[in-house]
Design an enzyme around this catalytic site. Structure first.
Site, mmCIF file in Angstrom:
data_model
loop_
_atom_site.group_PDB
_atom_site.id
_atom_site.type_symbol
_atom_site.label_atom_id
_atom_site.label_comp_id
_atom_site.label_asym_id
_atom_site.label_seq_id
_atom_site.Cartn_x
_atom_site.Cartn_y
_atom_site.Cartn_z
ATOM 1 N N ASN A 14 0.872 -1.181 0.000
ATOM 2 C CA ASN A 14 0.000 0.000 0.000
ATOM 3 C C ASN A 14 0.901 1.220 0.000
ATOM 4 O OD1 ASN A 14 -1.828 2.033 0.480
ATOM 5 N ND2 ASN A 14 -2.362 1.383 2.570
ATOM 6 N N TRP A 15 1.026 1.822 -1.172
ATOM 7 C CA TRP A 15 1.950 2.956 -1.296
ATOM 8 C C TRP A 15 1.407 4.221 -0.626
ATOM 9 C CZ3 TRP A 15 4.202 3.061 -6.997
ATOM 10 C CH2 TRP A 15 4.933 1.881 -7.226
ATOM 11 N N LYS A 16 0.124 4.242 -0.335
ATOM 12 C CA LYS A 16 -0.514 5.447 0.222
ATOM 13 C C LYS A 16 -0.228 6.658 -0.678
ATOM 14 C CE LYS A 16 -0.317 3.332 4.725
ATOM 15 N NZ LYS A 16 -0.346 3.490 6.169
ATOM 16 N N HIS A 100 -9.739 1.413 4.547
ATOM 17 C CA HIS A 100 -8.489 1.604 5.295
ATOM 18 C C HIS A 100 -8.746 2.562 6.460
ATOM 19 C CE1 HIS A 100 -4.413 2.755 6.320
ATOM 20 N NE2 HIS A 100 -4.030 1.650 5.732
ATOM 21 N N GLU A 102 -7.191 4.968 7.486
ATOM 22 C CA GLU A 102 -6.976 6.380 7.153
ATOM 23 C C GLU A 102 -8.175 6.962 6.400
ATOM 24 O OE1 GLU A 102 -3.155 5.640 5.373
ATOM 25 O OE2 GLU A 102 -2.357 5.206 7.366
ATOM 26 N N GLU A 171 -5.811 -4.594 10.603
ATOM 27 C CA GLU A 171 -4.773 -3.596 10.815
ATOM 28 C C GLU A 171 -5.071 -2.809 12.085
ATOM 29 O OE1 GLU A 171 -2.696 -2.544 6.842
ATOM 30 O OE2 GLU A 171 -4.431 -1.246 7.053
ATOM 31 N N GLY A 177 2.182 2.387 10.761
ATOM 32 C CA GLY A 177 3.172 3.441 10.584
ATOM 33 C C GLY A 177 3.861 3.867 11.866
ATOM 34 N N SER A 210 2.991 -1.986 10.382
ATOM 35 C CA SER A 210 4.436 -2.068 10.592
ATOM 36 C C SER A 210 5.016 -3.445 10.280
ATOM 37 C CB SER A 210 4.804 -1.626 12.016
ATOM 38 O OG SER A 210 4.414 -0.281 12.234
ATOM 39 N N GLY A 231 2.540 -1.181 4.317
ATOM 40 C CA GLY A 231 2.599 0.234 3.979
ATOM 41 C C GLY A 231 4.033 0.667 3.711
ATOM 42 N N GLY A 232 4.629 1.297 4.693
ATOM 43 C CA GLY A 232 5.969 1.881 4.559
ATOM 44 C C GLY A 232 6.985 0.972 3.885
HETATM 45 P P1 PGA Z 1 2.482 0.365 7.665
HETATM 46 O O1 PGA Z 1 1.043 0.583 7.008
HETATM 47 O O2 PGA Z 1 3.008 -0.955 7.119
HETATM 48 O O3 PGA Z 1 3.295 1.546 7.211
HETATM 49 O O4 PGA Z 1 2.301 0.315 9.132
HETATM 50 C C1 PGA Z 1 0.160 -0.485 6.807
HETATM 51 C C2 PGA Z 1 -1.117 0.029 6.198
HETATM 52 O O5 PGA Z 1 -1.570 1.113 6.583
HETATM 53 O O6 PGA Z 1 -1.695 -0.631 5.318
#
Ligand code: PGA
Length: 246
Positions: A14-16, A100, A102, A171, A177, A210, A231-232
Protein backbone atom coordinates in the site's frame (compact mmCIF):
# COMPACT_ATOMS: atom_id res chain seq x y z
CA UNK A 1 -10.32 -24.16 12.87
CA UNK A 2 -8.46 -23.28 9.72
CA UNK A 3 -6.13 -25.09 7.38
CA UNK A 4 -3.48 -22.65 6.30
CA UNK A 5 -2.27 -24.46 3.23
CA UNK A 6 -5.63 -24.29 1.44
CA UNK A 7 -5.51 -20.51 1.32
CA UNK A 8 -3.06 -18.89 -1.07
CA UNK A 9 -0.86 -16.31 0.59
CA UNK A 10 -1.14 -12.71 -0.48
CA UNK A 11 1.23 -9.81 0.06
CA UNK A 12 -0.09 -6.39 -0.94
CA UNK A 13 1.88 -3.18 -0.89
CA UNK A 14 0.00 0.00 0.00
CA UNK A 15 1.95 2.96 -1.30
CA UNK A 16 -0.51 5.45 0.22
CA UNK A 17 0.18 9.04 -0.88
CA UNK A 18 3.67 8.37 -2.23
CA UNK A 19 5.28 8.07 -5.62
CA UNK A 20 6.39 9.81 -8.80
CA UNK A 21 6.72 8.57 -12.36
CA UNK A 22 10.49 8.18 -12.05
CA UNK A 23 10.51 6.67 -8.59
CA UNK A 24 7.68 4.24 -9.37
CA UNK A 25 9.39 3.07 -12.50
CA UNK A 26 12.58 2.28 -10.58
CA UNK A 27 10.70 0.54 -7.75
CA UNK A 28 8.56 -1.58 -10.08
CA UNK A 29 11.51 -2.58 -12.25
CA UNK A 30 13.31 -3.73 -9.11
CA UNK A 31 10.32 -5.88 -8.14
CA UNK A 32 10.27 -7.47 -11.60
CA UNK A 33 13.81 -8.72 -11.25
CA UNK A 34 12.62 -11.47 -8.91
CA UNK A 35 9.52 -12.94 -10.56
CA UNK A 36 10.15 -16.52 -9.38
CA UNK A 37 8.95 -15.87 -5.85
CA UNK A 38 5.38 -15.09 -6.76
CA UNK A 39 4.26 -18.61 -7.66
CA UNK A 40 3.03 -19.61 -4.20
CA UNK A 41 1.90 -16.15 -3.24
CA UNK A 42 -0.28 -13.46 -4.80
CA UNK A 43 1.62 -10.17 -4.90
CA UNK A 44 0.19 -6.78 -5.68
CA UNK A 45 0.93 -3.10 -5.30
CA UNK A 46 -1.81 -0.58 -4.49
CA UNK A 47 -0.80 2.75 -5.95
CA UNK A 48 -2.35 6.23 -6.16
CA UNK A 49 -5.02 6.52 -8.88
CA UNK A 50 -2.94 8.61 -11.26
CA UNK A 51 -0.16 6.01 -11.32
CA UNK A 52 -2.42 3.02 -11.95
CA UNK A 53 -1.94 3.06 -15.76
CA UNK A 54 1.83 3.32 -15.30
CA UNK A 55 1.91 0.38 -12.87
CA UNK A 56 -0.41 -1.71 -15.07
CA UNK A 57 1.80 -1.04 -18.07
CA UNK A 58 5.10 -1.83 -16.34
CA UNK A 59 3.76 -4.96 -14.62
CA UNK A 60 1.89 -6.27 -17.67
CA UNK A 61 2.61 -9.96 -18.20
CA UNK A 62 4.23 -10.31 -14.76
CA UNK A 63 2.87 -12.12 -11.72
CA UNK A 64 2.49 -8.83 -9.83
CA UNK A 65 -1.00 -7.33 -9.91
CA UNK A 66 -2.09 -3.74 -9.44
CA UNK A 67 -4.62 -2.38 -6.97
CA UNK A 68 -6.18 0.96 -6.09
CA UNK A 69 -6.48 2.38 -2.58
CA UNK A 70 -10.15 3.33 -2.66
CA UNK A 71 -13.20 3.22 -4.93
CA UNK A 72 -16.50 5.03 -5.25
CA UNK A 73 -19.72 3.42 -4.09
CA UNK A 74 -21.28 4.86 -7.25
CA UNK A 75 -21.16 3.33 -10.71
CA UNK A 76 -21.31 6.65 -12.60
CA UNK A 77 -22.81 10.10 -12.63
CA UNK A 78 -22.42 13.46 -10.94
CA UNK A 79 -19.85 12.56 -8.28
CA UNK A 80 -16.94 14.92 -8.81
CA UNK A 81 -13.61 13.47 -7.83
CA UNK A 82 -14.79 9.88 -7.60
CA UNK A 83 -13.43 6.84 -9.45
CA UNK A 84 -15.69 3.87 -10.11
CA UNK A 85 -14.87 0.19 -9.87
CA UNK A 86 -15.71 -0.24 -13.55
CA UNK A 87 -13.07 2.39 -14.38
CA UNK A 88 -10.51 0.46 -12.34
CA UNK A 89 -11.39 -2.76 -14.15
CA UNK A 90 -11.32 -0.90 -17.47
CA UNK A 91 -7.63 -0.02 -17.08
CA UNK A 92 -6.62 -3.46 -15.79
CA UNK A 93 -6.74 -2.83 -12.06
CA UNK A 94 -8.33 -5.89 -10.42
CA UNK A 95 -7.85 -5.13 -6.72
CA UNK A 96 -8.81 -2.34 -4.38
CA UNK A 97 -8.27 -1.55 -0.71
CA UNK A 98 -11.49 -0.45 0.98
CA UNK A 99 -12.10 0.88 4.47
CA UNK A 100 -8.49 1.60 5.30
CA UNK A 101 -8.31 3.19 8.73
CA UNK A 102 -6.98 6.38 7.15
CA UNK A 103 -10.13 6.58 5.03
CA UNK A 104 -12.30 5.88 8.06
CA UNK A 105 -10.42 8.47 10.12
CA UNK A 106 -9.85 11.32 7.65
CA UNK A 107 -12.85 10.82 5.40
CA UNK A 108 -15.38 9.61 7.95
CA UNK A 109 -16.06 6.43 6.04
CA UNK A 110 -18.60 4.31 7.85
CA UNK A 111 -18.65 0.53 7.86
CA UNK A 112 -21.91 0.69 5.88
CA UNK A 113 -20.14 2.71 3.17
CA UNK A 114 -17.30 0.23 3.21
CA UNK A 115 -19.80 -2.58 2.60
CA UNK A 116 -21.29 -0.60 -0.32
CA UNK A 117 -17.78 -0.25 -1.77
CA UNK A 118 -17.27 -3.99 -1.45
CA UNK A 119 -20.37 -4.60 -3.55
CA UNK A 120 -19.42 -1.93 -6.08
CA UNK A 121 -15.98 -3.50 -6.49
CA UNK A 122 -17.21 -7.08 -6.82
CA UNK A 123 -19.89 -6.05 -9.30
CA UNK A 124 -17.13 -4.75 -11.56
CA UNK A 125 -14.90 -7.79 -11.10
CA UNK A 126 -12.49 -6.03 -8.75
CA UNK A 127 -11.47 -7.85 -5.56
CA UNK A 128 -11.78 -5.73 -2.42
CA UNK A 129 -9.30 -5.93 0.45
CA UNK A 130 -11.42 -4.84 3.40
CA UNK A 131 -9.52 -3.28 6.30
CA UNK A 132 -10.63 -3.44 9.91
CA UNK A 133 -8.84 -2.68 13.16
CA UNK A 134 -9.17 -1.14 16.56
CA UNK A 135 -7.65 2.01 18.05
CA UNK A 136 -5.20 1.75 20.94
CA UNK A 137 -7.86 3.00 23.39
CA UNK A 138 -10.20 0.20 22.29
CA UNK A 139 -7.56 -2.39 23.05
CA UNK A 140 -6.71 -0.80 26.37
CA UNK A 141 -10.40 -0.99 27.27
CA UNK A 142 -10.54 -4.64 26.20
CA UNK A 143 -12.98 -3.70 23.44
CA UNK A 144 -10.89 -4.69 20.42
CA UNK A 145 -12.95 -7.72 19.43
CA UNK A 146 -16.28 -5.82 19.68
CA UNK A 147 -14.91 -2.93 17.63
CA UNK A 148 -13.64 -5.19 14.88
CA UNK A 149 -16.87 -7.21 14.83
CA UNK A 150 -18.87 -3.98 14.53
CA UNK A 151 -16.77 -3.03 11.51
CA UNK A 152 -17.27 -6.49 10.00
CA UNK A 153 -20.98 -6.72 10.67
CA UNK A 154 -22.19 -5.00 7.44
CA UNK A 155 -19.70 -7.08 5.45
CA UNK A 156 -20.91 -10.32 7.00
CA UNK A 157 -24.50 -9.23 6.31
CA UNK A 158 -23.70 -9.27 2.57
CA UNK A 159 -23.75 -13.06 2.85
CA UNK A 160 -21.40 -16.00 2.59
CA UNK A 161 -21.19 -15.83 -1.21
CA UNK A 162 -19.83 -12.30 -1.07
CA UNK A 163 -17.53 -13.03 1.85
CA UNK A 164 -15.95 -15.88 -0.10
CA UNK A 165 -14.93 -13.43 -2.84
CA UNK A 166 -13.13 -10.80 -0.78
CA UNK A 167 -9.97 -10.47 1.27
CA UNK A 168 -9.87 -9.08 4.81
CA UNK A 169 -7.02 -7.19 6.42
CA UNK A 170 -6.67 -6.80 10.15
CA UNK A 171 -4.77 -3.60 10.82
CA UNK A 172 -4.69 -2.44 14.43
CA UNK A 173 -4.61 1.34 14.07
CA UNK A 174 -1.98 1.68 16.81
CA UNK A 175 0.40 -0.45 14.72
CA UNK A 176 0.08 1.46 11.44
CA UNK A 177 3.17 3.44 10.58
CA UNK A 178 4.23 3.49 14.22
CA UNK A 179 6.82 0.73 14.26
CA UNK A 180 4.67 -1.02 16.88
CA UNK A 181 3.58 -4.39 15.51
CA UNK A 182 0.96 -6.57 17.09
CA UNK A 183 2.78 -9.62 18.42
CA UNK A 184 2.24 -12.72 16.28
CA UNK A 185 0.09 -14.09 19.13
CA UNK A 186 -2.04 -10.93 19.38
CA UNK A 187 -2.52 -10.93 15.61
CA UNK A 188 -3.30 -14.65 15.46
CA UNK A 189 -5.84 -14.31 18.26
CA UNK A 190 -7.68 -11.57 16.40
CA UNK A 191 -7.46 -13.35 13.04
CA UNK A 192 -8.96 -16.44 14.63
CA UNK A 193 -11.79 -14.34 16.10
CA UNK A 194 -12.41 -12.69 12.73
CA UNK A 195 -12.48 -16.03 10.94
CA UNK A 196 -14.90 -17.46 13.47
CA UNK A 197 -17.13 -14.39 13.31
CA UNK A 198 -17.18 -14.44 9.50
CA UNK A 199 -17.77 -18.21 9.57
CA UNK A 200 -15.35 -18.72 6.73
CA UNK A 201 -12.42 -21.08 6.54
CA UNK A 202 -11.64 -19.86 3.06
CA UNK A 203 -11.52 -16.08 3.42
CA UNK A 204 -7.97 -14.80 3.41
CA UNK A 205 -7.06 -12.54 6.31
CA UNK A 206 -3.99 -10.34 5.95
CA UNK A 207 -2.21 -8.65 8.82
CA UNK A 208 -1.14 -5.03 8.46
CA UNK A 209 0.67 -2.60 10.73
CA UNK A 210 4.44 -2.07 10.59
CA UNK A 211 5.12 -5.33 8.78
CA UNK A 212 8.82 -5.46 7.90
CA UNK A 213 11.16 -8.08 6.49
CA UNK A 214 12.32 -8.75 10.04
CA UNK A 215 8.93 -9.59 11.54
CA UNK A 216 7.11 -11.06 8.52
CA UNK A 217 8.16 -14.68 8.94
CA UNK A 218 6.92 -14.99 12.52
CA UNK A 219 3.59 -13.38 11.59
CA UNK A 220 3.18 -15.65 8.55
CA UNK A 221 3.88 -18.71 10.71
CA UNK A 222 0.55 -18.16 12.47
CA UNK A 223 -2.23 -20.45 11.23
CA UNK A 224 -4.81 -17.73 10.52
CA UNK A 225 -2.48 -15.10 9.03
CA UNK A 226 -2.59 -15.45 5.26
CA UNK A 227 -0.29 -12.65 4.25
CA UNK A 228 0.23 -8.94 4.78
CA UNK A 229 -0.86 -5.48 3.79
CA UNK A 230 2.39 -3.56 3.83
CA UNK A 231 2.60 0.23 3.98
CA UNK A 232 5.97 1.88 4.56
CA UNK A 233 8.04 -1.20 3.78
CA UNK A 234 6.41 -1.55 0.35
CA UNK A 235 8.18 1.63 -0.81
CA UNK A 236 11.52 -0.18 -0.63
CA UNK A 237 11.71 -2.90 -3.30
CA UNK A 238 14.28 -5.03 -1.49
CA UNK A 239 12.41 -4.87 1.81
CA UNK A 240 9.12 -5.69 0.08
CA UNK A 241 10.68 -8.65 -1.76
CA UNK A 242 12.06 -9.99 1.51
CA UNK A 243 8.54 -9.87 2.95
CA UNK A 244 7.22 -11.76 -0.09
CA UNK A 245 10.01 -14.30 0.31
CA UNK A 246 9.03 -14.81 3.95
P1 PGA B 1 2.48 0.37 7.67
O1 PGA B 1 1.04 0.58 7.01
O2 PGA B 1 3.01 -0.96 7.12
O3 PGA B 1 3.29 1.55 7.21
O4 PGA B 1 2.30 0.31 9.13
C1 PGA B 1 0.16 -0.49 6.81
C2 PGA B 1 -1.12 0.03 6.20
O5 PGA B 1 -1.57 1.11 6.58
O6 PGA B 1 -1.69 -0.63 5.32
Amino acid sequence: MSVHSSRKRLVAGNWKLNGSLDGNSRLLQELLVRPEMQAECDVLVCVPYVYLPQAVSILKGSAIAVGAQDVSVHAKGAYTGEVSAAMLADIGCRWVIVGHSERRQYHQESSAQVAAKVLAALNAGVTPIVCVGEQLADRQAGQEVCVVQDQLEPIKALGAQIVSRLVLAYEPVWAIGTGLTASPQQAQQMHQQIRAYMESDQVRILYGGSVKADNAAELFAMPDIDGALVGGASLDAQEFLRIVAA
